[in-house]
Every structure is written in C-alpha cells, then in structure tokens.
Design a protein around this motif. Structure first.
Motif, short mmCIF file in Angstrom:
data_model
loop_
_atom_site.label_atom_id
_atom_site.label_comp_id
_atom_site.label_asym_id
_atom_site.label_seq_id
_atom_site.Cartn_x
_atom_site.Cartn_y
_atom_site.Cartn_z
N GLU A 56 -12.64 -10.77 -6.56
CA GLU A 56 -13.28 -9.75 -6.39
C GLU A 56 -13.65 -9.02 -7.67
O GLU A 56 -13.30 -9.26 -8.51
CB GLU A 56 -12.27 -8.53 -5.86
CG GLU A 56 -12.04 -8.88 -4.42
CD GLU A 56 -10.63 -7.94 -3.97
OE1 GLU A 56 -10.42 -6.80 -4.71
OE2 GLU A 56 -9.91 -8.04 -3.11
N GLU A 57 -14.94 -8.49 -7.52
CA GLU A 57 -15.78 -8.24 -8.48
C GLU A 57 -15.75 -6.86 -8.93
O GLU A 57 -15.62 -6.49 -10.11
CB GLU A 57 -17.55 -8.34 -8.37
CG GLU A 57 -17.99 -9.74 -7.91
CD GLU A 57 -17.93 -10.59 -8.91
OE1 GLU A 57 -18.77 -10.17 -10.03
OE2 GLU A 57 -17.44 -11.75 -8.86
N GLU A 58 -15.33 -6.01 -7.93
CA GLU A 58 -15.19 -4.53 -8.05
C GLU A 58 -13.69 -4.17 -8.05
O GLU A 58 -12.96 -4.50 -7.17
CB GLU A 58 -16.04 -3.86 -7.28
CG GLU A 58 -16.51 -2.84 -7.49
CD GLU A 58 -17.30 -2.23 -6.30
OE1 GLU A 58 -17.53 -0.97 -6.12
OE2 GLU A 58 -18.24 -2.98 -5.47
N ALA A 59 -13.28 -3.31 -8.80
CA ALA A 59 -11.83 -2.61 -8.57
C ALA A 59 -11.89 -1.81 -7.31
O ALA A 59 -12.71 -1.08 -7.04
CB ALA A 59 -11.50 -1.92 -9.80
N PRO A 60 -10.91 -1.92 -6.39
CA PRO A 60 -10.61 -1.03 -5.32
C PRO A 60 -10.31 0.28 -5.77
O PRO A 60 -10.08 0.40 -6.89
CB PRO A 60 -9.16 -1.69 -4.46
CG PRO A 60 -8.57 -2.60 -5.34
CD PRO A 60 -9.75 -2.87 -6.54
N PRO A 61 -10.42 1.30 -4.81
CA PRO A 61 -10.27 2.40 -5.50
C PRO A 61 -8.72 3.00 -5.60
O PRO A 61 -8.72 4.17 -6.13
CB PRO A 61 -10.64 3.56 -3.86
CG PRO A 61 -11.46 2.62 -3.03
CD PRO A 61 -10.90 0.97 -3.39
N VAL A 62 -7.86 2.11 -5.00
CA VAL A 62 -6.35 2.36 -5.49
C VAL A 62 -5.80 1.12 -5.95
O VAL A 62 -6.09 0.06 -5.35
CB VAL A 62 -5.82 2.71 -4.19
CG1 VAL A 62 -4.31 3.18 -4.45
CG2 VAL A 62 -6.41 3.88 -3.64
N PHE A 63 -5.28 1.19 -7.19
CA PHE A 63 -4.50 -0.13 -7.62
C PHE A 63 -3.17 0.52 -8.35
O PHE A 63 -3.14 1.67 -8.67
CB PHE A 63 -5.14 -0.80 -8.43
CG PHE A 63 -6.03 -0.32 -9.60
CD1 PHE A 63 -5.48 -0.17 -10.76
CD2 PHE A 63 -7.48 -0.24 -9.24
CE1 PHE A 63 -6.17 0.26 -11.80
CE2 PHE A 63 -7.97 0.70 -10.33
CZ PHE A 63 -7.55 0.88 -11.67
N TYR A 96 -13.38 -5.97 -1.29
CA TYR A 96 -12.10 -5.77 -0.81
C TYR A 96 -12.34 -5.11 0.84
O TYR A 96 -11.45 -5.21 1.48
CB TYR A 96 -11.59 -4.69 -1.71
CG TYR A 96 -12.12 -3.52 -2.24
CD1 TYR A 96 -12.73 -3.49 -3.40
CD2 TYR A 96 -12.45 -2.40 -1.27
CE1 TYR A 96 -13.52 -2.33 -3.83
CE2 TYR A 96 -13.04 -1.30 -1.76
CZ TYR A 96 -13.57 -1.13 -3.16
OH TYR A 96 -14.28 -0.22 -3.30
N TYR A 121 -1.43 -1.65 -0.19
CA TYR A 121 -0.83 -2.66 -0.98
C TYR A 121 -0.39 -3.70 -0.22
O TYR A 121 -0.17 -5.06 -0.65
CB TYR A 121 -0.03 -2.39 -1.91
CG TYR A 121 -0.13 -1.23 -2.88
CD1 TYR A 121 -1.70 -1.20 -3.34
CD2 TYR A 121 0.66 -0.61 -3.67
CE1 TYR A 121 -1.89 -0.31 -4.44
CE2 TYR A 121 0.36 0.32 -4.79
CZ TYR A 121 -1.07 0.61 -4.97
OH TYR A 121 -1.22 1.51 -5.97
N PHE A 136 -5.60 6.23 -8.59
CA PHE A 136 -7.03 5.97 -7.36
C PHE A 136 -8.12 6.74 -8.34
O PHE A 136 -7.97 7.56 -9.26
CB PHE A 136 -6.19 7.40 -6.78
CG PHE A 136 -5.09 7.44 -5.95
CD1 PHE A 136 -3.89 7.73 -6.52
CD2 PHE A 136 -5.13 7.13 -4.69
CE1 PHE A 136 -2.55 7.46 -5.94
CE2 PHE A 136 -4.01 7.10 -4.06
CZ PHE A 136 -2.68 7.15 -4.46
N HIS A 137 -9.17 6.59 -7.87
CA HIS A 137 -10.38 6.89 -8.40
C HIS A 137 -11.57 6.69 -7.40
O HIS A 137 -11.65 6.04 -6.30
CB HIS A 137 -10.90 6.02 -9.64
CG HIS A 137 -11.43 4.70 -9.31
ND1 HIS A 137 -10.69 3.63 -9.06
CD2 HIS A 137 -12.86 4.28 -9.23
CE1 HIS A 137 -11.41 2.53 -8.66
NE2 HIS A 137 -12.80 2.96 -8.99
N VAL A 138 -12.40 7.80 -7.50
CA VAL A 138 -13.71 8.00 -6.47
C VAL A 138 -14.74 8.05 -7.56
O VAL A 138 -14.50 8.55 -8.82
CB VAL A 138 -13.81 9.16 -5.75
CG1 VAL A 138 -12.62 8.98 -4.95
CG2 VAL A 138 -13.68 10.40 -6.46
N GLU A 169 -14.68 5.22 -0.77
CA GLU A 169 -13.22 5.15 -1.07
C GLU A 169 -12.18 5.47 -0.28
O GLU A 169 -11.47 4.77 0.19
CB GLU A 169 -12.89 5.81 -2.65
CG GLU A 169 -13.97 5.58 -3.76
CD GLU A 169 -15.09 6.19 -3.84
OE1 GLU A 169 -15.63 6.86 -3.06
OE2 GLU A 169 -15.81 5.68 -4.98
#
Lengths: 600, 451
Positions: free
Chosen positions: B44-51, A353, A594, B59-61, A317
């Motif tokens: 994209e298959e996976e959520a980015p760590p920040v959206f 990403y 972003y 934010f996530h880890v 991350e």
C-alpha cells in the motif's frame, strides 16, 4: 506577535533548543510579575503565547515555572487559561513547584464566576502529582455540588482524574457513590454522561479487587438504569449518545418484547448524520437480536441503506471506518448482500486499503446470478496501474472460481490473463491456476495447453515459479517438453535463490522421472547432486531422502511422490470462525478495522 | 477515550499538541509522522486513517493540508474518533473563518482554548460551536482569505458566480464586520458528487449521486427555519407504497435511496410535505446527506478511441460533450487517460479556436492530461493525440490504455433535480429580512469511461 514556531520551522520539534530565548523570556516575565501598569496584561499575553508556542514545538520551558506562577495573579481569563495549560503540562515533572500553584488554584475554585471555578478545578485535577491530592478532595467535593452545571461537569471528570492519581483517596472520599447519585439525578445531560464515563472506568478498574465495585458495575446494566438513559437519550449530545448506546449494547433484555421496545425507541438514531451514532445503534440492534435469526436478518436489511449512505457521504477516512464494518457484515452473511454488489465496485481514485476491502466483499457476495458481472468488473481492474490492486483482482477472480461450480467462463478469463504478458499478472495467475487444478483436475487439459506456452524465463517470482514447476511435475505426461524445461531449470540451480523453488524443483523432477524415466534421468541425476550439495538444510535433506528412497525401492518412491490425488474440496480459511465471532462481538471497535481481536 | 490530540503541518511540525491523559509518550507525533510519511505495508502506498504502532492507536484525518491526529491505547470506536477529528476541524474553521496552517499558527492559543472545552480527560464534552462560544475568550486573528488557495466544500462557489459575496463563507462566527454590526445571512449549499462508469460502448454501468445539504448560519437569535424540498421526493428504493412507486415511475420525481439528518432537524412534517424544520446552530453543519442510484442524465458524455496508426504509432481521440443547458458552464474540467507503458512521445492536436485548454503527457506515469478551463453547456470538445511507441505492441492496444477519468465542477447545476423549494425564516419583526443564499453545485467524484 510572532506566530508559534515560525523561527523553528525548519527544525525537528524533538530537538529542544532556543535556550537563549527561554532565558530572555524569564527576564521579561520577572519584570512584568509585579507590575500594575496599564497594558501589563497585554504584554503578559504576548509573553505567555511565546511560552506556550515553545512548549508546543517541544522546547523545554519548565525553567520558567516560578515566573509563570508569579505572573498568574490576574483577572484576565485568557491569561489564566494559558497559565493553567502551562502548569498542567509541567507540574508532573516539577512536583515541588506545583505546590506553588495550589494556592491560587484553590482560591480560583471559590471564585464567584462559575467559569473560573470550573477552569481552576479542571487544572487542579490535571496536575497529576500524588502528594498534592490532599488539596483536591475538598474542591472536588464542593464542585460536585456546585449549583452551576459547568462546574459539576468538570468535577465529575475531576473525580476520575483523582482516581488515576490516587485511587485510595478517591474511594476513601466516597466519590464513586456521589457520582452515582449525580448520574441518576442531575438535570444536566452532560453531567450525567460524565458521571457515567467516570464510573465505568473506575468500577472496571476496581472490579478486580473489590466485589462491591463489580456489583456496582453490573448495576449499571440493570433495567432501571438502562431505561433511565434510554428514555432521555435525545437530551444527550451526539457523543454522549454513543456512550449510552454502548452501555445499552451490553444490556441483556428479559424478553423479546423488551427487545422490540428498545429497537423502536432507537430506530430514528439510524438516520443520524453522525456515523458514530449510527454504528453504535447498529451494534445495539445486532447484539439484541443475535438469538432471533429472522429478526437478526431483518436488521441486516434495515441497516444496509444507512451504512451505504455513510460510506459515500462522509470524509474518506470515515468512509473507510464504516466500510470495514460493512465488510465484516458482508463476510458474515454474504447472501444478504448479493444484490448490492455494485456498491462494492472500486472507484479509480480510492486508496488501495479501500479497494482491498471492496475486492474481498465482491469475492464473498459472488453467486450464480451475479458472477458474470462481478468477474467482468474484476477483469477491468487487472489492467489497473496500481500493481497491488491488479494482483488482488486476479486473486479475487481465482477465489470466485474456487467457490463456484460453473467455472467454465472464469477459467477462460484467467487463461486470458496469461496472454497479457505482464510479468506480475502472469505470476499471480500461475499461482491461481495451480490452486484451481488442485480443486478441478478435470480442467487440466485446457490449462496445461496455455501454461505450456509460458516461457519459464518470464517467471521470476518464487511463488509463481514454484507453481509452474509444480504443474510441470504433476502434468509431465501432458506437456511434451516438461523434462527439458525442468532440465534447463536444474542447470541454473546455482542461480535460483529461493529455497522454496529448489524444493519444488526436486519434487517435480522426481515426479517427471517416475513417469518419463529415459528423458528425465539426466536431469534427476543433476538435481539430486545439486540438492545434496545445497547449503539449505531442507533442500539438502529432501535430496538425500529422495536419493535413498530411489536406492531402496522405486515403486515405494512412486507411492510417496506420485500417489493418486484427491481433488481439494475446500481450501482452509485463513481466519477461524471463532475469531470472526469474537470480532463481531467487538463491532464498532478497532478490532473490526485491524481484523484482529484486541480486547481480552 | 482519547489520549492525545495534535495537529501537524505537512512537514510534520506540531502546530498544537494537547495531552489529555498522559498515557502515551510525548514523542508520539514524531512516531506518527514518520510512519505516515514512509508508509509501505502490504504494497500500500498510503497509510490508512487508523493504525497501531507499539500498542498505541493513531487516528488521522487530512483537512486543508493539515493532519488532525488522535492517539489512544484503548479499543475505541473508530468512527467516533474520526468523526470527532473532522468535527474539531470544523469547529476551528467556524472560529477562524479560514482553516489552514497560517490561520492555525496565528490562533493557536484560541485553538487550545477550544480543545480544553471539547475534550476533558479524553472524553468528548461538546463540539457545538454555539456552546463553545461561552467558554472561549480569545478573539480570532483573521488571515487574508482572498490570498489563499480556497479549500473546503464551500470554496467551490467562489469562482464563476459573481453574485456571491466571496468572503462571506470565510467569515468567523464570532468576529464582527467592520462597524460592529453583523450581517444577517444564511447559506444553504446543495453539493452533489456524482460517480458514473461508462462501458466501452458508452452504456452506463453504474451511477450514483452522493449529495449533501450544508448550512452555514450567521443569524442572530437562532430563529427557526423551514426548508422545503421537492414535494414528490421519495425515499427508499421502490418507494414506500405502490402509489409512491407509480408516481416515481412517471419520470418527474426524485427518488433517493436513503438519507440522514443533522441532530437539530425535526422531521415531523417531512413525511407529509417534505419540509425540514430546524433551529440552525451557529457555524457550518450538514443538514442532510442523501444517496441516489436512480438513473439520471450524466452531465458529460465521453468518447474515447485508441487506434494503431502504423508501426510504433497510435492515435487517441478524446471527445467530450456537455449534456446540459447552455446557460450553465462547467469549470476546472480535467481529463486523464493512461496510455501504453511503452509510449515515449505524444503530440497533441486541439480543435482550431480552442481556448483555455492545456495538454500534457506525464512521462513518469504514462498519462495524457487535458485541462479545460470552461465548458459551456451543449458544446463538444475534441482532443487528438499521436503516440509514439518504443516497442511494437503485440497485445490488444485497448487493453493497455485507459480508462479515461474526468473531474469537473458545475455551479448552479444538480444532477438529481433535488431542490430547495423555499427557505423560510421565522420572522422576528417586519423589517427582519436576512440574506439567504441557496446554491447548487455538482462535482465529479469518480467519472470514468472505459475503452
């Protein structure tokens, strides 16, 4: 003890339930409230834990408020903390009941144990009930002067909390100037940091209405204050260092020797294992040197290695957050990174990403010396199982071709993609070949030979189909069966769902007709008829327009539809340079991730 | 500043939820979880760590199968929030010994206590396990570590190395051993992740080592420590002077591209004799991170071949050679290779006498999988696979298959040859002699051979 929410596991946390359990708890708490029997505290702990666990999963336990307060008369600090947490959570919704807690919180604010004083003060300020602010001012005032740093730390943030509940009481009590004095004199670094956080927030919010506040906000950026912070930067925790660095980043030094002093002082912060400190330092370096081109470039060279280390050392991350910043720098100054291209190669196990950012960076840094290797690498990704990455890779190859002078080899590779016979590869490549031909018309011969072999039946995506049709119209003289392919496409007019494709088809058929009239006449008639009957307004209008144009004068139609074309030299960038500069100004913020300007 | 912090289980249950500023609605955890679970944007298959959803930034880890999440409305520094989330997870692990859903559920009150002190009104106060000790009063409730699947960097030491006390690394910094006495010990782990890409002709295209020296201290009174690394260690590509450069070209020296250090490390004598001085804080922390792109000997050589063997048939031959000393054993080796999409059936053939091997054909994503429990240094292993196709391949078959990727763990081995020469602990008395564990391990990050 039952672990929290074990019983609720299967339920969604948003669905409050367990009414029965809550009333059970109420009864049990009542029984314990007045009890002084040994072991009472232990039983209370168990009950409190249950209450907190219900609260966590979203069950409304606010009905227990008075029982919780009754049970809070205890010297057990764990119990106290749970009670504070509970009260803080529900006070806002139950202002009348919150009044019940004021008494014991105020008493705790005078406890001899500084821990209790601090905790009580924090909870008192967290009640977020406006009509209770009168009870806050006194304890906050003495908290700021407490001899224990923990209490002062809590009090500094407490002032900010008060400001958010009632800004006037905070200003009337003259707390901001008390904070300022504390900030400039307190021996404890965290107290200083909290004062700075609180003052920055308060003065920014006040600045719009009060001139004094906006002067004070400016004063935070004055030389003495900045140097006061810089000289003791290592006393601060790594998080408070970020706060200080953020402040320094806004400071405008008077001359270049000052700039070098600051950079020398902060140089070792670039070696910090905490990425937040490193990025905050980099921001300072970049902003300080903005007007000194040479030094600015040296800064890029200096920060490259620490950034690359952060990208590869931290969690996935964090790596993404740092890579986004590196991406921004690479896009601003690709030349400075052209020898680092191998760092931007994708790894098979990276999330898409991350790969997308890397592909853009590879595209940007490609120059005469590394293009061969980069394009070779990109071609490997085209076979990637991840379809979206395969597409992006083709796109990247095409973009590199568009920005290079020597495109010979690249065009060959693109044409090889068409031979892979994967639908999405073909589709993506066709769109790019079309763009390439618009820039390098001299390649038409080679491209058309390959494109001519593609069966239009294998191309389904609207963008790709439109590209193919455009090429059929534009190069109808070079492709012997162009009129017949177009004719068969017109025959399937009804099945073509995309208006974009139908528009292109109309134009292509007309272009083809103007060059090879006898062979295309039939197709043109059919296309115009179908276009006129089309339910899509644009398609209908274009068909009508062509029809009348041809009726009026064929040579005018020729000039409109088939004018001599100039090669496109540069394709418009999707993002303006002004926006890019503004994102750069907001280095080390979400704007970079972003790729949008967020702050006003 | 942060508005809320919460930890979600894999199923999306709130395990702890702390609202610091009351600016974001309480339903944020649910909004977040839905978004992450059903992420599909831009292919994209996976959520980015920040959206961002409705002007709330999430934010996530992911740590130990749990989601550590923070929300805010402000335009904050993403690296700060993500570092913080990671650090909160580490502090919790220091306290609980083991970090997983079970331990977190059992100790959620303690975790609330920690969260109250770590963040106040959205501003970070401290993440030092040591400072937090004086504020936290709950005793951790231990979960049985042995039963649980091991997670985290230190867990890789649990297998294969008998000397190591397996439970030590899962010990809480605050809990006492039975008998009330604390065992004086310190762990220094040198963990290296290596990335290598081999070209189809076996030539190394790119290689990198990302290393970290981790420390976990259970020493009372925080004595000062000296950690000595290779004397001929040089940092910065090309060396600092011409002399550095020539000495490194001699072959024996270790050349790092770059490194960074923990706050507590003093580098006063680092430039002279490559020693790090530090007073280790309690709990687990990273002493140093380093990155190396200098050439090194890759531990495994991969040889992969795919050939057509008649109509609708092909044969794959995978060869793995362990290029390290026979005293060392790699474990949990796993090899994967994508095969042409029109492959319908695969039959495997292992060498006679092969033990601890598993083979599989994953029909859904058209992949061969080969697992080897152990590989002893110097040995070579071969897998043959016969593929059956549903259609004739008209394109070049090697373009339809591969690349081969490999994951492994090699305890007591490090590819960079970076070493801890000695670990000196300032003596408090003559009898003071704490246990010191210096352990090396190498893992594959991205280990790929193209065909």
């Amino acid at each position: 003890m039952a672990p929290p929410a074990q019983s609720q596991r299967s339920q969604s946390p948003s669905q409050p339930s367990g009414k029965g359990e809550v009333s059970d708890l109420k009864v049990q708490l009542r029984q314990l409230a007045g009890s002084r029997a040994p072991g009472t505290d232990d039983s209370k702990r168990e009950l409190f834990k249950k209450v907190i666990s219900y609260m966590t999963v979203g069950i409304d336990v606010s009905s227990l408020f008075s029982e919780m307060v009754m049970c809070s008369a205890t010297s057990d600090i764990v119990l106290k903390k749970m009670c504070y947490l509970y009260v803080g959570n529900y006070a806002k919704g139950n202002p009348d009941l919150a009044l019940l807690t004021i008494n014991f919180l105020q008493k705790d604010c005078r406890d001899e144990d500084p821990m209790i004083r601090g905790l009580a003060l924090r909870s008192l300020c967290s009640l977020r009930v406006e009509n209770l602010v009168e009870y806050l001012v006194g304890p906050l005032g003495s908290g700021l002067q407490d001899h224990n740093s923990y209490v002062r730390m809590v009090a500094a943030i407490g002032v900010l909390k008060l400001y958010h509940i009632s800004s006037s009481s905070c200003i009337d009590a003259d707390f901001p100037s008390a904070l300022k004095a504390l900030m400039l004199n307190d021996p404890d670094a965290q107290v200083v940091a909290n004062c700075l956080s609180a003052l920055q927030e308060i003065w920014s919010l006040e600045a719009s209405t009060s001139e004094e506040a906006s002067r004070e906000r400016e004063a935070l950026l004055s030389k003495p204050v900045i140097y006061y912070f810089l000289n003791r930067i290592k006393d601060f925790s790594e998080w408070a260092q970020c706060l200080v660095l953020d402040l320094v980043g806004k400071y405008v030094p008077s001359d270049s020797s000052e700039i070098f002093d600051i950079m020398n002082l902060l140089e070792d912060r670039l070696q910090h294992a905490n990425g937040a400190v490193v990025l905050a330092t980099i921001k300072v370096f970049l902003h300080l040197t903005l007007s000194m081109t040479d030094v600015h470039q040296q800064v890029y060279e200096r920060i490259k290695a620490p950034l690359l280390t952060l990208v590869s050392s931290g969690s996935q991350e964090l790596s993404y957050a740092v890579l986004s910043h590196l991406h921004l720098l690479v896009m601003r100054a690709p030349i400075l990174f052209s020898s680092d291209y191998k760092h931007f190669y994708c790894q098979y196990n990276e999330p898409s990403y991350v790969k997308k950012l890397k592909l853009e960076m590879l595209t940007a840094v490609a120059n005469e010396s590394n293009t061969y290797e980069i394009v070779t690498e990109l071609c490997e990704y085209v076979a990637n199982i991840d379809v979206s990455i395969a597409r992006e890779s083709i796109h990247a190859v095409g973009k590199i071709a568009l920005q290079q002078y020597d495109v010979n080899a690249i065009v060959d590779r693109l044409l090889q993609f068409l031979e892979m016979e994967k639908d999405y590869v073909t589709a993506e490549t066709l769109v790019l070949v079309k763009d390439l031909l618009r820039k390098y018309p001299q390649w038409s011969h080679d491209c058309i030979a390959v494109v001519g072999n593609i069966s239009s039946k294998n191309v389904q995506e609207p963008k790709a189909k439109a590209a193919l049709i455009w090429m059929l119209g534009e190069y109808s003289l070079d492709m012997s069966d162009a009129p017949y392919i177009l004719e068969s496409l017109v025959e399937n007019w009804e099945d073509e769902h995309s208006a974009e494709v139908r528009l292109h088809l109309l134009t292509a058929v007309l272009k083809c007709f103007l060059r090879r009239p006898p062979e295309t006449q039939k197709a043109l008639g059919a296309a115009l008829a179908a276009g006129l009957a089309d339910s899509h307004q644009d398609v209908h209008d274009r068909a009508l327009f062509y029809y009348r144009l041809l009726q009026y004068n064929v040579s005018v139609a020729e000039r409109v539809v088939n004018p001599p074309k100039q090669a496109v030299s540069v394709f418009a960038d999707t993002q303006s340079s002004e926006i890019k500069d503004r994102i750069f100004d907001e280095f080390n913020s979400l704007s970079v991730l972003y790729q949008k300007v967020l702050s006003l | 500043m942060i508005s809320q912090f919460f930890v979600l289980s894999q199923r999306g249950d709130n395990i702890v939820f702390r609202d610091y500023r009351g600016e974001v609605s309480k339903g944020s955890a649910e909004i977040f979880f839905r978004k992450v679970k059903f992420w599909k944007e831009d292919g994209e298959e996976e959520a980015p760590p920040v959206f961002n959803v409705d002007s709330v930034n999430y934010f996530h880890v992911k740590v130990a199968g749990l989601l550590f999440v923070a929300t805010t409305r402000g335009n904050v520094s993403p690296s700060l929030v993500l570092e913080l989330l990671q650090r909160i997870a580490r502090v919790i692990k220091d306290y609980l010994g083991v970090l997983n859903e079970d331990s977190l559920r059992k100790n959620f009150v303690l975790v609330y206590e920690l969260l109250d002190e770590v963040i106040d009104f959205g501003y970070v106060q401290t993440t030092s396990t040591e400072v937090l000790k004086s504020y936290v009063f709950n005793e951790p409730i231990m979960v049985d570590a042995a039963r649980l699947p091991s997670l985290g960097a230190a867990a890789i030491f649990m297998q294969g190395t008998k000397k190591m006390p397996g439970t030590a690394v899962t010990k809480s910094v605050v809990a006492n051993e039975p008998g009330g006495r604390k065992r004086e010990e310190i762990f220094v782990d040198i963990i290296e992740k290596i990335s290598v890409t081999f070209s189809s002709s076996g030539y190394i295209l790119t290689s990198e080592i990302d290393g970290t020296i981790q420390m976990k201290s259970y020493l009372t009174g925080n004595p000062e420590i000296r950690l000595a690394l290779n004397e001929d260690l040089s940092i910065g590509r090309g060396g600092r002077s011409i002399y550095d450069y020539t000495s490194s070209a001699g072959g024996g020296s270790v050349m790092l591209d770059d490194c960074n250090f923990h706050e507590s490390v003093h580098l006063d004598s680092f430039d002279i004799d490559r020693t790090l001085n530090l007073v280790p804080p309690d709990g687990e922390f990273t002493v140093m991170n380093y990155r190396m792109t200098q050439e090194f000997r890759p531990p495994f050589r991969i040889n992969a071949l795919i050939e057509e063997a008649g109509p609708l048939k092909a044969e794959v031959i995978l060869k793995i050679r362990a290029d390290f000393s026979s005293t060392i054993t790699a474990n949990t080796v796993f090899v994967q290779m994508p095969v042409p999409a029109y492959t319908t059936r695969v039959s495997f053939e292992l060498e006679p006498g092969a033990v601890g091997n598993t083979t599989d054909f994953k029909e859904a994503n058209k992949r061969l999988e080969w697992g080897l429990k152990k590989i002893v240094g110097g040995s070579e292993h071969t897998l043959r696979a016969k593929l059956t196709f549903s259609q004739e391949s008209h394109a070049n078959i090697t373009r339809e298959a591969g690349p081969v990727s490999m994951t492994f763990t090699i305890p007591m081995y490090n590819a960079s040859r970076l070493q801890v020469r000695y670990l000196q602990i300032a003596k408090k008395s003559k009898t003071y002699n704490p246990y010191r564990w210096v352990r090396y391990v190498t893992q594959a990050n991205s280990y790929v051979a193209r065909i």
